[in-house]
Structure formats: C-alpha cells, structure tokens
Design a protein around this motif. Structure first.
Motif, PDB file in Angstrom:
ATOM      1  N   TYR A   2      13.297 -89.176   7.465  1.00 42.58           N
ATOM      2  CA  TYR A   2      14.027 -88.095   8.124  1.00 42.58           C
ATOM      3  C   TYR A   2      14.288 -87.024   7.056  1.00 42.58           C
ATOM      4  N   GLU A  41      25.085 -94.909   6.786  1.00 43.62           N
ATOM      5  CA  GLU A  41      23.725 -95.088   7.328  1.00 43.62           C
ATOM      6  C   GLU A  41      22.734 -95.298   6.175  1.00 43.62           C
ATOM      7  N   SER A  47      22.869 -92.035  21.471  1.00 47.24           N
ATOM      8  CA  SER A  47      22.231 -91.158  22.468  1.00 47.24           C
ATOM      9  C   SER A  47      21.226 -91.968  23.293  1.00 47.24           C
ATOM     10  N   ASN A  84      10.111 -88.156  13.310  1.00 47.95           N
ATOM     11  CA  ASN A  84      10.139 -87.306  14.503  1.00 47.95           C
ATOM     12  C   ASN A  84       9.236 -86.103  14.264  1.00 47.95           C
ATOM     13  N   LYS A  96      19.639 -85.226   8.283  1.00 50.56           N
ATOM     14  CA  LYS A  96      20.482 -85.510   9.450  1.00 50.56           C
ATOM     15  C   LYS A  96      21.334 -86.759   9.244  1.00 50.56           C
ATOM     16  N   LEU A 127      18.032 -95.284  14.549  1.00 54.91           N
ATOM     17  CA  LEU A 127      17.758 -95.641  13.148  1.00 54.91           C
ATOM     18  C   LEU A 127      17.708 -97.147  12.918  1.00 54.91           C
TER      19      LEU A 127
HETATM   20  P1  P6P Z   1      16.223 -87.253  16.152  1.00 52.88           P
HETATM   21  C1  P6P Z   1      20.590 -91.221  16.486  1.00 52.88           C
HETATM   22  O1  P6P Z   1      21.286 -90.131  17.038  1.00 52.88           O
HETATM   23  C2  P6P Z   1      20.344 -90.914  15.015  1.00 52.88           C
HETATM   24  O2  P6P Z   1      21.537 -90.649  14.356  1.00 52.88           O
HETATM   25  C3  P6P Z   1      19.611 -92.075  14.355  1.00 52.88           C
HETATM   26  O3  P6P Z   1      19.944 -93.298  14.915  1.00 52.88           O
HETATM   27  C4  P6P Z   1      18.154 -91.727  14.583  1.00 52.88           C
HETATM   28  O4  P6P Z   1      17.312 -92.245  13.570  1.00 52.88           O
HETATM   29  C5  P6P Z   1      18.168 -90.203  14.532  1.00 52.88           C
HETATM   30  O5  P6P Z   1      19.487 -89.785  14.904  1.00 52.88           O
HETATM   31  C6  P6P Z   1      17.173 -89.616  15.492  1.00 52.88           C
HETATM   32  O6  P6P Z   1      17.223 -88.203  15.306  1.00 52.88           O
HETATM   33  O7  P6P Z   1      16.499 -85.869  15.601  1.00 52.88           O
HETATM   34  O8  P6P Z   1      14.804 -87.708  15.837  1.00 52.88           O
HETATM   35  O9  P6P Z   1      16.579 -87.442  17.578  1.00 52.88           O
END
Ligand code: P6P
Length: 338
Positions: A263, A282, A121, A210, A276, A247
């Motif tokens: 996370y 991962e 993303s 986050n 997640k 990540l």
């Molecule tokens: P959020 C990226 O999409 C990912 O899978 C990991 O690389 C990253 O640590 C996480 O999601 C970020 O998630 O919910 O903070 O955007």
C-alpha cells in the motif's frame, strides 16, 4: 477412539511463559484476557448477518470514517475488558482520537494498541475482517500511562498478533519466539493450535495491491508491478493478483501461502500522502509477525517498519510486507537498481 487433546491457546501461552523463569505471568494473563474479548467479537461478527447490528452507527471516528455498529461493539468490548485487566497502563484504538486510560488502581506494566475491526468496510459484504493488536512495555509500569508509553518503535514490541474472522476464526500471535496460529472451535469456545511455528515461503506466488491507485504511485512502484506481470523465465508463470481490500485477510493469505502486499503512498491524495495504513496498530504489529515468520516489512522509502520512531498515535505509513525475496526485490526497484 478419543479425539486427540488439542493444545489450547491458553496452554500454549503458559507453556511459552514457563520457558522464561523470570516471567511473572502478567503478559500471559494479558493475552488470555485479550483472547476472551476476541471470542466475544467473533461470536458477534458471525451473527452480524442475523442481528440488526449491520449497517452504520451514524457516528464518525478519528479517521473521519463512518463507524459501523460492529466496529463500535468491537472497540467497546476490548476497551472495557482491558481497562480492568490490571496488566496495562494505557491503550490506543483506531476508533479513538486520544490515548485511553485504564481504570484507576488497575495500572499494569504493558501498553496495548489495537485496531478493533480492521477492514470494517467489508462487514456488510461478508468478507473476512480482523482485530490487530500490539503490546509494549510501559515506560513506568504500574502507574497511569500516557501517549509517550504508546509511541514506541515496533522493534520494542513484546507481543503482537491478529484475530481473523473468516470461514473460521483464527488467532495468529507472536511473543518473539516464532508465529503460531490457533483456530476457534465455536462449539467449545476454545482456540486450538492449528498452525505451529508458521514460516512465510521465501518467495511469493501472490501480489496484493489496489491497482486502482496505479496512476498515483511513484515510477519505481509502477515498474515493480509491471515486472511482476512479466512471464517468469524459470516458472513461465507470472504472479497471481489477489486483493481483498481487508488488510488482515490479505496479510493472512500471504503469510500462509506466500505473497507480498503493497500500500504505497498516494501522491495525488493528501489523505494518503504518507500511505493509508496506520503504523501503531496495523503496520507495526503485522511487521513483527512477518519478521518472526522470516518475512520483511518496509516503507516505500526502504525503511524497516519496525525501526520507525512514532510521533503520532494515528500516523500512517506506506507499507510493503511479505516474503523476504519479494520485499528485497521491491527494495531494489525503490533504490533504482532495477
Ligand atoms: P483500499 C480497510 O479499510 C483498510 O484499512 C485495510 O484493511 C485494507 O488493506 C485497506 O484499507 C484497503 O484500502 O484503498 O484498497 O480500499
């Protein structure tokens, strides 16, 4: 004066193979093939801003996420190269719902789980992204593998690592004898040893989480984050927050400079009720790297990531990973001792 002769990753892999007289060289050859795929991906990622490859492919992956064109390119590059390498019997990818068979007659003795381009993303905003890989021994090497060959505990990994495509491309890997980092010299297309025997600092200076999910966490996690922000009696300095949202980039900074990444599960979002991040490609490979570098990795139920018995190729886990001192501290909060 001649430039010092850099140790290439192929040389390093073969040198570590020679330490094991019983080694057949198949794991070395597997890693070297995987690195060729990584170099191909690195070249494409570094050109992404130029080619029209940016943007969406219009497809959705198993995770229900929009597949970016670079994701697709990275997935196909690894899949095609490894299907005929002759060293693995089955693969699984974040981008594919089912286990991926290798070409008939090319079955080898290992398995490969990979996230072809984690953090995708972030591609369009030029933030570092990465490929993560995990290698196990197949249950019946040399024959067509199945999902059961892939559903093995992280503690059974024979090798794991990642390639981070950032200001420079770096490969970080371990075969169980420490963690070693290599930096790509794009002018010759070689990864040279730049970070031998990486060890995580005992204590972090960064925390990565986050905080937009703060109200979805359980109290012990919230209490821990609040604790991190209090002034440290000795240093007077609270931890610094660093969260990239990619990540591999967050983990790599914490590995080199000292940090803890969290996370946790999200109790308000069914899609993130068990966290997640995915276990097989991962959390488990990064946990292998963290522990080889004197760090730790647990879930928010204090289970070691490497001890989890997988039940699904794409299962998600809450992930707390980083310097040992800090993961131990989180465990105290989670156990209600703080
Ligand atoms: P959020 C990226 O999409 C990912 O899978 C990991 O690389 C990253 O640590 C996480 O999601 C970020 O998630 O919910 O903070 O955007």
């Amino acid at each position: 004066m001649d430039r010092p002769l850099g140790i290439t990753v192929s040389r390093h892999i073969l040198d570590s193979q020679h330490i094991h007289p019983q080694a057949t060289g198949e794991l070395s050859s597997l890693l070297i093939e995987l690195i060729v795929a990584a170099k191909t991906i690195s070249a494409e990622v570094n050109m992404a801003g130029l080619a029209d490859i940016l943007g969406m492919s219009g497809k959705m992956n198993i995770q229900g996420e929009h597949v970016q064109k670079l994701d697709e390119f990275a997935n196909n590059t690894i899949k095609r190269r490894m299907a005929r390498c002759g060293y693995i019997s089955v693969m699984t990818s974040e981008e594919e719902a089912d286990a991926i068979p290798v070409a008939e007659g090319y079955e080898g003795k290992y398995t490969l789980a990979f996230d072809p381009l984690d953090g995708s993303s972030n591609i369009d905003v030029n933030v570092s992204i990465g490929t993560i890989f995990s290698i196990h021994r197949a249950l019946n090497g040399g024959t067509p593998g199945s999902e059961n060959d892939l559903l093995q505990k992280g503690s059974e990994q024979v090798a794991a690592g990642y390639i981070i495509y950032g200001s420079s491309s770096m490969l970080v890997y371990s075969t169980g004898e420490g963690v070693h980092g290599f930096t790509l010299d794009p002018s010759v297309g070689e990864f040279y040893l730049s970070h031998p025997d990486i060890k995580m600092p005992h204590k972090s200076k960064y925390f990565s989480v986050n905080e937009g999910n703060y109200h979805y966490w359980d109290d012990p996690v919230r209490n821990y984050i609040e604790y991190l922000k209090e002034t440290d009696k000795k240093t007077g300095r609270p931890y610094s927050g660093r969260y990239i949202g990619s990540l591999v980039a967050d983990f790599h900074r914490n590995l080199i400079a000292g940090g803890i990444f969290l996370y946790p599960r999200d109790n308000k979002n069914p899609a993130k009720k068990t966290g997640k991040l995915r276990l097989l490609y991962e959390a488990a490979p990064l946990a292998f790297i963290a522990e080889q570098a004197s760090g730790r990795a647990i879930t928010d139920e204090c289970q070691d990531i490497l001890d989890i018995e997988p039940y699904d190729l794409h299962q998600r886990v809450p992930l707390i990973i980083g310097c040992k001192h800090d993961v131990d501290m989180v465990q105290e909060f989670l156990a209600g001792k703080k």
